[in-house]
Design an enzyme around this catalytic site. Structure first.
Site, PDB file in Angstrom:
ATOM      1  N   ASN A 150       0.809  -1.233   0.000  1.00 51.65           N
ATOM      2  CA  ASN A 150       0.000   0.000   0.000  1.00 51.65           C
ATOM      3  C   ASN A 150       0.839   1.279   0.000  1.00 51.65           C
ATOM      4  O   ASN A 150       0.457   2.270  -0.612  1.00 51.65           O
ATOM      5  CB  ASN A 150      -0.996  -0.015   1.170  1.00 51.65           C
ATOM      6  CG  ASN A 150      -0.332  -0.226   2.506  1.00 51.65           C
ATOM      7  OD1 ASN A 150       0.749  -0.815   2.599  1.00 51.65           O
ATOM      8  ND2 ASN A 150      -0.964   0.249   3.545  1.00 51.65           N
ATOM      9  N   GLU A 248       3.526  -5.117  12.351  1.00 48.73           N
ATOM     10  CA  GLU A 248       2.602  -3.987  12.187  1.00 48.73           C
ATOM     11  C   GLU A 248       1.477  -4.482  11.298  1.00 48.73           C
ATOM     12  O   GLU A 248       1.680  -4.687  10.099  1.00 48.73           O
ATOM     13  CB  GLU A 248       3.306  -2.807  11.521  1.00 48.73           C
ATOM     14  CG  GLU A 248       4.499  -2.280  12.277  1.00 48.73           C
ATOM     15  CD  GLU A 248       4.176  -1.828  13.680  1.00 48.73           C
ATOM     16  OE1 GLU A 248       3.015  -1.438  13.931  1.00 48.73           O
ATOM     17  OE2 GLU A 248       5.074  -1.900  14.534  1.00 48.73           O
ATOM     18  N   CYS A 282      -3.349   1.437   6.546  1.00 46.89           N
ATOM     19  CA  CYS A 282      -3.795   0.782   7.783  1.00 46.89           C
ATOM     20  C   CYS A 282      -4.275   1.803   8.806  1.00 46.89           C
ATOM     21  O   CYS A 282      -4.967   1.453   9.749  1.00 46.89           O
ATOM     22  CB  CYS A 282      -2.681  -0.086   8.353  1.00 46.89           C
ATOM     23  SG  CYS A 282      -1.136   0.821   8.552  1.00 46.89           S
ATOM     24  N   GLU A 461       7.617   0.631  16.075  1.00 41.12           N
ATOM     25  CA  GLU A 461       8.634   1.157  15.191  1.00 41.12           C
ATOM     26  C   GLU A 461       8.801   2.648  15.498  1.00 41.12           C
ATOM     27  O   GLU A 461       8.146   3.174  16.374  1.00 41.12           O
ATOM     28  CB  GLU A 461       8.211   0.959  13.729  1.00 41.12           C
ATOM     29  CG  GLU A 461       8.024  -0.501  13.371  1.00 41.12           C
ATOM     30  CD  GLU A 461       7.699  -0.703  11.894  1.00 41.12           C
ATOM     31  OE1 GLU A 461       6.700  -0.143  11.419  1.00 41.12           O
ATOM     32  OE2 GLU A 461       8.454  -1.429  11.225  1.00 41.12           O
TER      33      GLU A 461
HETATM   34  O1  TXE Z   1      -0.984  -8.740   2.468  1.00 37.97           O
HETATM   35  P1  TXE Z   1       0.089  -9.712   3.083  1.00 37.97           P
HETATM   36  P2  TXE Z   1      -2.181  -9.066   1.466  1.00 37.97           P
HETATM   37  C1  TXE Z   1      -4.304  -6.018   5.072  1.00 37.97           C
HETATM   38  C2  TXE Z   1      -5.479  -5.621   4.221  1.00 37.97           C
HETATM   39  C3  TXE Z   1      -5.413  -6.567   3.088  1.00 37.97           C
HETATM   40  C4  TXE Z   1      -4.972  -7.821   3.789  1.00 37.97           C
HETATM   41  C5  TXE Z   1      -4.297  -8.838   2.939  1.00 37.97           C
HETATM   42  O2  TXE Z   1      -6.674  -5.823   4.927  1.00 37.97           O
HETATM   43  O3  TXE Z   1      -6.642  -6.750   2.454  1.00 37.97           O
HETATM   44  O4  TXE Z   1      -4.036  -7.357   4.743  1.00 37.97           O
HETATM   45  O5  TXE Z   1      -3.342  -8.222   2.124  1.00 37.97           O
HETATM   46  C6  TXE Z   1       4.394 -11.058   2.469  1.00 37.97           C
HETATM   47  N1  TXE Z   1       5.833 -15.217   5.119  1.00 37.97           N
HETATM   48  N2  TXE Z   1      -3.111  -5.234   4.843  1.00 37.97           N
HETATM   49  O6  TXE Z   1      -2.541 -10.493   1.513  1.00 37.97           O
HETATM   50  O7  TXE Z   1      -0.070 -11.106   2.602  1.00 37.97           O
HETATM   51  C7  TXE Z   1       3.855 -10.581   1.135  1.00 37.97           C
HETATM   52  O8  TXE Z   1       4.566 -11.154   0.074  1.00 37.97           O
HETATM   53  C8  TXE Z   1       6.472 -14.041   4.901  1.00 37.97           C
HETATM   54  C9  TXE Z   1      -2.780  -4.286   5.854  1.00 37.97           C
HETATM   55  O9  TXE Z   1      -1.814  -8.509   0.169  1.00 37.97           O
HETATM   56  O10 TXE Z   1       0.090  -9.479   4.535  1.00 37.97           O
HETATM   57  C10 TXE Z   1       4.063  -9.074   1.275  1.00 37.97           C
HETATM   58  O11 TXE Z   1       5.427  -8.748   1.027  1.00 37.97           O
HETATM   59  N3  TXE Z   1       5.966 -13.050   4.186  1.00 37.97           N
HETATM   60  C11 TXE Z   1      -1.419  -3.754   5.708  1.00 37.97           C
HETATM   61  C12 TXE Z   1       3.751  -8.833   2.754  1.00 37.97           C
HETATM   62  O12 TXE Z   1       3.876 -10.107   3.375  1.00 37.97           O
HETATM   63  C13 TXE Z   1       4.738 -13.200   3.655  1.00 37.97           C
HETATM   64  C14 TXE Z   1      -0.853  -3.593   4.372  1.00 37.97           C
HETATM   65  C15 TXE Z   1       2.354  -8.289   3.029  1.00 37.97           C
HETATM   66  O13 TXE Z   1       1.411  -9.122   2.392  1.00 37.97           O
HETATM   67  C16 TXE Z   1       4.001 -14.382   3.841  1.00 37.97           C
HETATM   68  C17 TXE Z   1      -1.266  -4.630   3.449  1.00 37.97           C
HETATM   69  C18 TXE Z   1       4.598 -15.420   4.613  1.00 37.97           C
HETATM   70  N4  TXE Z   1       3.982 -16.568   4.865  1.00 37.97           N
HETATM   71  C19 TXE Z   1      -2.389  -5.384   3.701  1.00 37.97           C
HETATM   72  N5  TXE Z   1       2.815 -14.263   3.203  1.00 37.97           N
HETATM   73  C20 TXE Z   1      -0.951  -2.748   6.672  1.00 37.97           C
HETATM   74  N6  TXE Z   1      -0.783  -3.127   7.947  1.00 37.97           N
HETATM   75  O14 TXE Z   1      -0.686  -1.620   6.311  1.00 37.97           O
HETATM   76  C21 TXE Z   1       2.791 -13.035   2.630  1.00 37.97           C
HETATM   77  N7  TXE Z   1       3.963 -12.402   2.887  1.00 37.97           N
END
Ligand code: TXE
Length: 480
Positions: A150, A248, A282, A461
């Protein structure tokens, strides 16, 4: 078509498997480049490089480390226009936002921690005339930094800057949905002369490359920003390995508006806190609580202002709301609009896909939506939607709104609007959130702790918190 490369041991290299993943331009809904589909072998090579680089990097005088990170910050500034365009194209966010927020903040992150590390100090405790205890802070070793889509370069640098400044070497993985600015960043690191192996960027899927970083026994600390489900999975791997963890995660943040607020300021800022970055931050305030005395008036104005927002081509300056990150995410967001109706909510404006013409006709655009008529306990008001969707609820008393605001499993941020100073402090103290804004939103002093409570994460952080996270405290007791 452009193929991005991993940045390992100072070189831009192809993934060992030779496989690539499609990278979409969300505004056009089509593939425009490809990123490495890295696996555990690529991660192993990266961790080996980081391990080899650690002794020299951690022993380098802090002002020299700092100078290198400052040079990278200067290169970000120099390439502002290129990075802004790349970020907007890769993520669908308005160009104007990337120029105002994302890329300047990436440079600011580098500068903040580059200079912060110079001033970082540790404590000493004098035990009467018996002993002197002092704390040595040594970098934890190889750090794993995993960032989301994001705020791609913004959150990527928010993690790697303190890690590098503290003397760690890093294996980082940007989101597979937005790899482009991290790739451009790796070119800047080479140009700046960052020693090889100090920062390694492995592109690829979360469950392969990301999981590989989390599982690697020589990665001592994991700093992750992303979804709560992913955060839990990472914790379940890293915790039994006794790694340091900073998570986070998501939010479902309340925006509490009292009748004695500065109405116009609250309204304008609510538009921003609801729909900035298509609601994909977020920290967005997705549950708006308005005191009954001004509820009708506020809602009427909110609808009017929301309808005036331009959903459009992210590259056009007048655009307020760009494309959502992916087709799958758009489906998820629209699914919540359907759910809200099923739960008895009324969609007062927006909530439909937007069909643009020209190059954006296949893009993932959704009208900003305002939903009323729902109580705080329904799924729409409990689950993170992460799109341009807010709910609005009236309230009568301070106690009632505090209870409703605190009623979700999340606890990341909250916003309070009131001109009553005592109330502002009182309500802030009762809200279960890691960050509380009074009469503002998103304003950040980078020295302050940043992070969530409950399902919004563990760890903090920002400022010294980040430098402490990437260092290990060692107490030395000298008996006098
Ligand atoms: O994020 P992911 P997703 C929330 C938001 C969104 C939901 C899912 O609600 O709809 O999360 O989003 C890496 N081991 N936020 O699925 O999967 C992945 O490759 C290690 C809130 O797209 O959490 C990416 O680099 N890493 C949020 C990162 O994790 C892993 C921002 C984030 O992806 C992994 C984004 C694993 N097993 C989504 N699986 C915020 N807090 O700002 C995935 N990744």
């Amino acid at each position: 078509m452009q193929k991005l490369a991993n940045y390992i041991d100072g070189e831009l290299i192809a993934p060992l498997s030779g496989n690539y993943i499609d990278n979409y331009n969300p505004a056009e809904g089509r593939v425009y480049s490809m990123l490495p589909d890295s696996g555990t072998e690529d991660v192993r090579v990266a961790v080996d490089a980081a391990t080899r680089a650690f002794p020299a990097w951690s022993a380098m005088p802090v002002d020299k480390r700092s100078a290198l990170l400052l040079k990278i910050a200067d290169l970000i500034d120099r390439d502002l226009d290129k990075l802004v365009r790349a970020e907007s194209t890769d993520s669908g966010k308005p160009l104007a936002q990337a120029r105002r927020l994302d890329i300047p903040r990436a440079a600011a992150n580098m500068r903040f921690f580059a200079t912060g590390a110079i001033h970082f100090s540790s404590e000493a405790h004098v035990t009467g005339s018996d002993a002197v205890n002092y704390t040595l802070r040594t970098p934890v070793g190889v750090a794993g930094c995993i960032s989301p889509w994001n705020l791609p370069l913004y959150l990527f640098t928010w993690k790697i800057a303190p890690a590098l400044a503290a003397g760690c070497t890093v294996v980082a993985k940007p989101s597979e949905l937005t790899p482009m600015t991290a790739f451009l960043f790796s070119q800047l690191c080479i140009e700046a002369g960052l020693p090889k192996g100090v920062l390694n960027i492995v592109h690829g899927l979360g469950n392969k490359a990301g999981q590989g970083i989390v599982e690697h026994p020589h990665v001592s600390a994991i700093s992750f920003t992303g979804g709560t489900v992913t955060g839990k999975r990472i914790a379940s791997t890293a915790a039994p390995m006794l790694k340091k963890l900073s998570l986070e995660l998501g939010g479902k943040n309340p925006n509490v508006i009292f009748a004695d607020c500065d109405f116009d300021k609250a309204l304008e800022t609510t538009i921003e806190s609801s729909f900035s970055n298509q609601g994909e931050i977020c920290l967005c305030g997705s549950r708006i609580f308005v005191e009954r005395a001004i509820y009708e008036r506020f809602l009427e104005q909110l609808i009017k202002r929301t309808r005036s927002l331009v959903v459009g081509d992210p590259l056009e300056e007048k655009t307020n709301i760009g494309a959502l990150i992916s087709g799958a995410h758009m489906k998820k967001v629209l699914g919540y609009i359907t759910l809200a109706r099923e739960e008895g909510g009324e969609v007062l404006t927006g909530g439909k896909p937007v069909k643009l013409s020209g190059r954006c006709q296949m893009g993932y655009f959704v009208e900003p939506a305002i939903i009323a008529g729902l109580g705080p306990d329904c799924r729409t008001n409990q689950e993170e939607i992460f799109g341009p969707v807010v709910t609005v609820m009236p309230f009568d008393t301070e106690e009632e709104v505090i209870a409703a605001a605190n009623s979700t499993n999340y606890g990341l941020s909250a916003t309070v609007w009131t001109e009553n100073l005592k109330r502002a402090h009182r309500v802030a103290a009762h809200l279960k959130s890691g960050i509380i804004w009074v009469n503002c939103w998103l304003f950040r002093d980078l020295r302050t702790p940043f992070g969530g409570m409950k399902q919004s994460g563990v760890g903090r952080e920002g400022g010294w918190e980040a430098l402490r996270f990437f260092t290990e405290a060692k107490n030395v007791c000298v008996r006098l």
